[in-house]
Design a protein around this motif. Structure first.
Motif, PDB file in Angstrom:
ATOM      1  N   UNK A   1       0.734  -1.103  -0.034  1.00 29.82           N
ATOM      2  CA  UNK A   1       0.126   0.027   0.083  1.00 29.82           C
ATOM      3  C   UNK A   1       0.915   1.204   0.068  1.00 29.82           C
ATOM      4  N   UNK A   2       1.799   1.121   0.909  1.00 25.33           N
ATOM      5  CA  UNK A   2       2.861   2.356   0.759  1.00 25.33           C
ATOM      6  C   UNK A   2       3.454   2.795  -0.528  1.00 25.33           C
ATOM      7  N   UNK A   3       3.566   1.602  -1.238  1.00 26.21           N
ATOM      8  CA  UNK A   3       4.340   1.655  -2.604  1.00 26.21           C
ATOM      9  C   UNK A   3       3.674   2.136  -3.634  1.00 26.21           C
ATOM     10  N   UNK A   4       2.398   2.322  -3.397  1.00 28.14           N
ATOM     11  CA  UNK A   4       1.403   2.626  -4.538  1.00 28.14           C
ATOM     12  C   UNK A   4       0.408   3.889  -4.116  1.00 28.14           C
ATOM     13  N   UNK A   5      -0.048   4.039  -3.059  1.00 28.92           N
ATOM     14  CA  UNK A   5      -0.913   5.211  -3.021  1.00 28.92           C
ATOM     15  C   UNK A   5      -1.202   5.361  -1.205  1.00 28.92           C
ATOM     16  N   UNK A   6      -0.896   6.496  -1.136  1.00 30.87           N
ATOM     17  CA  UNK A   6      -1.123   7.274   0.250  1.00 30.87           C
ATOM     18  C   UNK A   6      -2.435   6.973   0.870  1.00 30.87           C
ATOM     19  N   UNK A   7      -3.605   7.026  -0.077  1.00 31.26           N
ATOM     20  CA  UNK A   7      -5.134   6.842   0.334  1.00 31.26           C
ATOM     21  C   UNK A   7      -5.291   5.365   0.732  1.00 31.26           C
ATOM     22  N   UNK A   8      -4.760   4.434  -0.234  1.00 34.13           N
ATOM     23  CA  UNK A   8      -4.847   3.099   0.040  1.00 34.13           C
ATOM     24  C   UNK A   8      -4.166   2.618   1.535  1.00 34.13           C
ATOM     25  N   UNK A   9      -3.002   3.501   1.442  1.00 34.01           N
ATOM     26  CA  UNK A   9      -2.003   2.992   2.958  1.00 34.01           C
ATOM     27  C   UNK A   9      -2.839   3.466   3.978  1.00 34.01           C
ATOM     28  N   UNK A  10      -3.421   4.693   3.930  1.00 33.03           N
ATOM     29  CA  UNK A  10      -4.287   5.117   5.089  1.00 33.03           C
ATOM     30  C   UNK A  10      -5.359   4.600   5.371  1.00 33.03           C
TER      31      UNK A  10
ATOM     32  N   UNK B   1      -5.938   1.150   4.964  1.00 33.19           N
ATOM     33  CA  UNK B   1      -5.755  -0.131   5.712  1.00 33.19           C
ATOM     34  C   UNK B   1      -4.938   0.175   7.191  1.00 33.19           C
ATOM     35  N   UNK B   2      -4.416   1.257   7.175  1.00 33.61           N
ATOM     36  CA  UNK B   2      -3.790   1.759   8.669  1.00 33.61           C
ATOM     37  C   UNK B   2      -4.939   1.835   9.523  1.00 33.61           C
ATOM     38  N   UNK B   3      -6.030   2.649   8.840  1.00 34.77           N
ATOM     39  CA  UNK B   3      -7.156   2.682   9.795  1.00 34.77           C
ATOM     40  C   UNK B   3      -8.022   1.537  10.165  1.00 34.77           C
TER      41      UNK B   3
ATOM     42  N   UNK C   1      -4.524  -8.605  -1.657  1.00 31.26           N
ATOM     43  CA  UNK C   1      -5.302  -7.653  -0.889  1.00 31.26           C
ATOM     44  C   UNK C   1      -5.324  -6.282  -1.509  1.00 31.26           C
ATOM     45  N   UNK C   2      -3.888  -5.754  -1.594  1.00 25.56           N
ATOM     46  CA  UNK C   2      -3.692  -4.298  -2.120  1.00 25.56           C
ATOM     47  C   UNK C   2      -3.801  -4.409  -3.609  1.00 25.56           C
ATOM     48  N   UNK C   3      -3.711  -5.358  -4.288  1.00 25.18           N
ATOM     49  CA  UNK C   3      -3.844  -5.385  -5.782  1.00 25.18           C
ATOM     50  C   UNK C   3      -5.299  -5.219  -5.877  1.00 25.18           C
ATOM     51  N   UNK C   4      -6.290  -5.936  -5.300  1.00 27.93           N
ATOM     52  CA  UNK C   4      -7.510  -5.801  -5.525  1.00 27.93           C
ATOM     53  C   UNK C   4      -8.001  -4.486  -5.246  1.00 27.93           C
ATOM     54  N   UNK C   5      -7.749  -3.893  -4.226  1.00 29.47           N
ATOM     55  CA  UNK C   5      -8.052  -2.534  -3.838  1.00 29.47           C
ATOM     56  C   UNK C   5      -7.736  -1.379  -4.911  1.00 29.47           C
TER      57      UNK C   5
ATOM     58  N   UNK D   1     -13.561   4.126  -1.378  1.00 31.43           N
ATOM     59  CA  UNK D   1     -12.659   2.974  -0.123  1.00 31.43           C
ATOM     60  C   UNK D   1     -13.965   2.827   1.039  1.00 31.43           C
ATOM     61  N   UNK D   2     -14.537   3.840   1.467  1.00 35.70           N
ATOM     62  CA  UNK D   2     -15.549   3.933   2.542  1.00 35.70           C
ATOM     63  C   UNK D   2     -16.832   2.902   1.953  1.00 35.70           C
ATOM     64  N   UNK D   3     -17.041   3.023   0.866  1.00 31.65           N
ATOM     65  CA  UNK D   3     -18.507   2.236   0.570  1.00 31.65           C
ATOM     66  C   UNK D   3     -17.818   0.765   0.432  1.00 31.65           C
ATOM     67  N   UNK D   4     -16.448   0.543   0.280  1.00 35.66           N
ATOM     68  CA  UNK D   4     -16.194  -0.935   0.528  1.00 35.66           C
ATOM     69  C   UNK D   4     -16.746  -1.764   1.802  1.00 35.66           C
ATOM     70  N   UNK D   5     -16.736  -0.911   2.617  1.00 34.65           N
ATOM     71  CA  UNK D   5     -17.193  -1.578   4.160  1.00 34.65           C
ATOM     72  C   UNK D   5     -18.693  -1.650   4.207  1.00 34.65           C
ATOM     73  N   UNK D   6     -19.413  -1.151   3.153  1.00 35.78           N
ATOM     74  CA  UNK D   6     -20.924  -1.498   3.193  1.00 35.78           C
ATOM     75  C   UNK D   6     -21.465  -2.848   2.946  1.00 35.78           C
ATOM     76  N   UNK D   7     -22.878  -2.912   3.066  1.00 36.19           N
ATOM     77  CA  UNK D   7     -23.019  -4.506   2.777  1.00 36.19           C
ATOM     78  C   UNK D   7     -23.209  -4.838   1.515  1.00 36.19           C
TER      79      UNK D   7
END
Length: 516
Positions: free
Chosen positions: A25-34, A36-38, A96-100, A137-143
């Motif tokens: 995640x850190x290698x590709x995108x700050x938004x993705x990294x944040x 997953x960190x959250x 995991x990150x590749x999918x995101x 990314x927030x919508x990923x956690x929806x149903x």
């Protein structure tokens, strides 16, 4: 359904998965990294509870090419294979990150298009709709991820019809196309013989004529030719002339390119276009008023010449008012490039135009030594007072923009009889400007014709405000459906579609309906 072996609690707490997610995640995108960190690096795709979400996304991207999308950016087959071959926690974390990453690319492409228009062609200056990656990314956690994905594509009927047209033409190409092309032999009603049989067969294969055994250019063949001509923006005289033969001989692969580009263009205007809006399709040389999805007015239009700095740009804005009996402030580029050389030779040239200084005062031409000025230091402007001969005609329609583009009347009426109508310096001339004004005023006046005529008869330049601003969309579709779902095609007059298609190919679009 794709399933994965579940991770045990102990395995989930082992660092290789977390490490691989964090590093990827850190290698590709700050938004993705944040993101997953959250989540404390909890999986969103690769856990046993993620099967429904995972399969909804893989199913969507498996058919991405149906919409002319760049399937190689989110290759469903490669991702599916990666799930099956993943063995270590490091494999799972990287996947995991590749999918995101693939998910964000798909959301970006489906909602607002694969390309940045301005980078492809400087004349496409529209702002395209984009979804905030963090929101996606927030919508990923929806149903229901599938429900969210279904809201991303343009909701316009045209988009759905273009997808159907793409699938049809994919099938046509797979079946061998439309058969032999036609010889360069003009035909007309009353002709008979082998050339008419070839024309008949071509029209049948393209869907413009029912099966028949005729070898005569009869009324049915003539009507089929007319239907084809109308669908391709040609003079519908029912005769097989050189232009019609050329259009009939365009291969389905070329029409597919137009459809793929049109799908991308639809994503660029994936917005609320307005219950009432003005739709100017440059390639069709028309301006239309659309009310609640239905065309309520249409007029022929003249657009910018196909030369640098005069091609009409593509963008959306809001029409705010019209100016009746307008004066014409000559653009500086026209003043210095076209009129100044004439004035140097003859100070009385272009006598219908006033010479105006920086303070707006009209200057006597005889007091000016035009020969000492260049395009860079010419200190004057030029203006044409209101009149029947004014370059803007008797009314102009304003949606103020930095490119100084507007719709207007013109005294040059003969140009509207041309098939290809690219003659202006960039603004859009209307064939029926008074009727266009009446249609705009009808929603705010009990007597739109009378009110407009009163302003016109005054002879004075005056602005008439629109009580409700009307969205204006200057678009460029060489492929578009009609109300019955039949396809229309137009020439790529500015070469923009060719550049867009090449850029889409570079981005990974696979023509021909292949699935990733």
């Amino acid at each position: 359904m794709l399933t994965l072996a579940p991770l045990s609690v102990a395995q989930a707490q082992v660092s290789p998965f977390v490490q691989s997610v964090a590093i990827a995640a850190a290698d590709q995108d700050e938004v993705i990294s944040a993101f997953y960190a959250a989540r404390n690096y909890a999986p969103i795709w690769t856990g046993p509870q993620d099967a429904e979400r995972r399969n909804a996304f893989l199913s969507a991207i498996a058919h991405a090419s149906d919409q002319g999308l760049a399937v190689q950016r989110y290759d469903a087959r490669a991702l599916t294979d990666a799930f099956r071959s993943a063995q270590t926690e490091g494999d799972r974390g990287r996947l995991e990150v590749r999918m995101t990453r693939a998910y964000l690319s798909y959301v970006h492409d489906l909602h607002g298009g694969v390309l940045q228009p301005k980078k492809v062609d400087a004349g496409i200056v529209r702002e395209v709709p984009r979804i905030d990656p963090q929101l996606a990314l927030e919508r990923l956690t929806g149903d229901d991820l599938g429900a969210f994905l279904s809201t991303l594509a343009p909701a316009s009927p045209s988009y759905a019809q273009l997808i159907k047209a793409k699938l049809r033409i994919d099938g046509t190409i797979a079946a061998g196309g439309w058969g032999p092309t036609l010889a360069d032999t003009p035909l007309q009603p009353g002709d008979s013989g082998a050339a008419v049989v070839a024309l008949r067969d071509r029209l049948v294969s393209m869907g413009y004529l029912r099966l028949s055994a005729t070898q005569d250019y009869d009324a049915e063949v003539q009507k089929a030719v007319q239907r084809f001509q109308i669908a391709h923006g040609l003079d519908p005289d029912g005769k097989l002339d050189e232009i019609t033969i050329t259009a009939l001989n365009v291969a389905p692969e070329e029409r597919l390119k137009s459809i793929i580009v049109a799908l991308e263009r639809e994503r660029w205007v994936n917005m609320d276009r307005g219950r009432r809006h003005i739709w100017v399709n440059l390639t069709d040389f028309t301006a239309r008023i659309i009310d609640d999805g239905k065309e309520t007015f249409v007029t022929r239009a003249v657009i910018g010449k196909d030369v640098p700095d005069q091609r009409t740009p593509e963008f959306s804005d809001e029409m705010e008012y019209m100016v009746v009996n307008p004066s014409w402030s000559v653009p500086r580029s026209i003043t210095t490039k076209e009129y100044l050389p004439l004035l140097k030779k003859n100070p009385n040239a272009a006598g219908h135009l006033k010479i105006v200084d920086r303070n707006g005062r009209v200057i006597d031409r005889g007091s000016i030594n035009f020969g000492k000025y260049t395009a860079a230091n010419f200190p004057f402007s030029m203006r044409q007072p209101p009149s029947d001969a004014n370059a803007l005609g008797l009314v102009k329609f304003m949606f103020p923009n930095q490119w100084n583009i507007y719709l207007h009347d013109t005294p040059s009426k003969s140009l509207f009889d041309r098939e290809v109508r690219a003659f202006s310096h960039g603004c859009i001339r209307l064939g029926q400007p008074f009727e266009f004004a009446h249609a705009l005023l009808a929603v705010q006046s009990a007597d739109p014709e009378g009110d407009f005529k009163k302003a016109l008869d005054s002879g004075r330049e005056q602005a008439v405000k629109l009580q409700q601003h009307v969205p204006v969309h200057l678009v460029y579709f060489t492929a578009f459906p009609d109300v019955r779902g039949g396809m229309n095609y137009r020439r790529d007059i500015y070469g923009r579609d060719e550049r867009i298609y090449d850029a889409l190919i570079d981005a990974g679009v696979v023509p021909g309906g292949q699935h990733g």
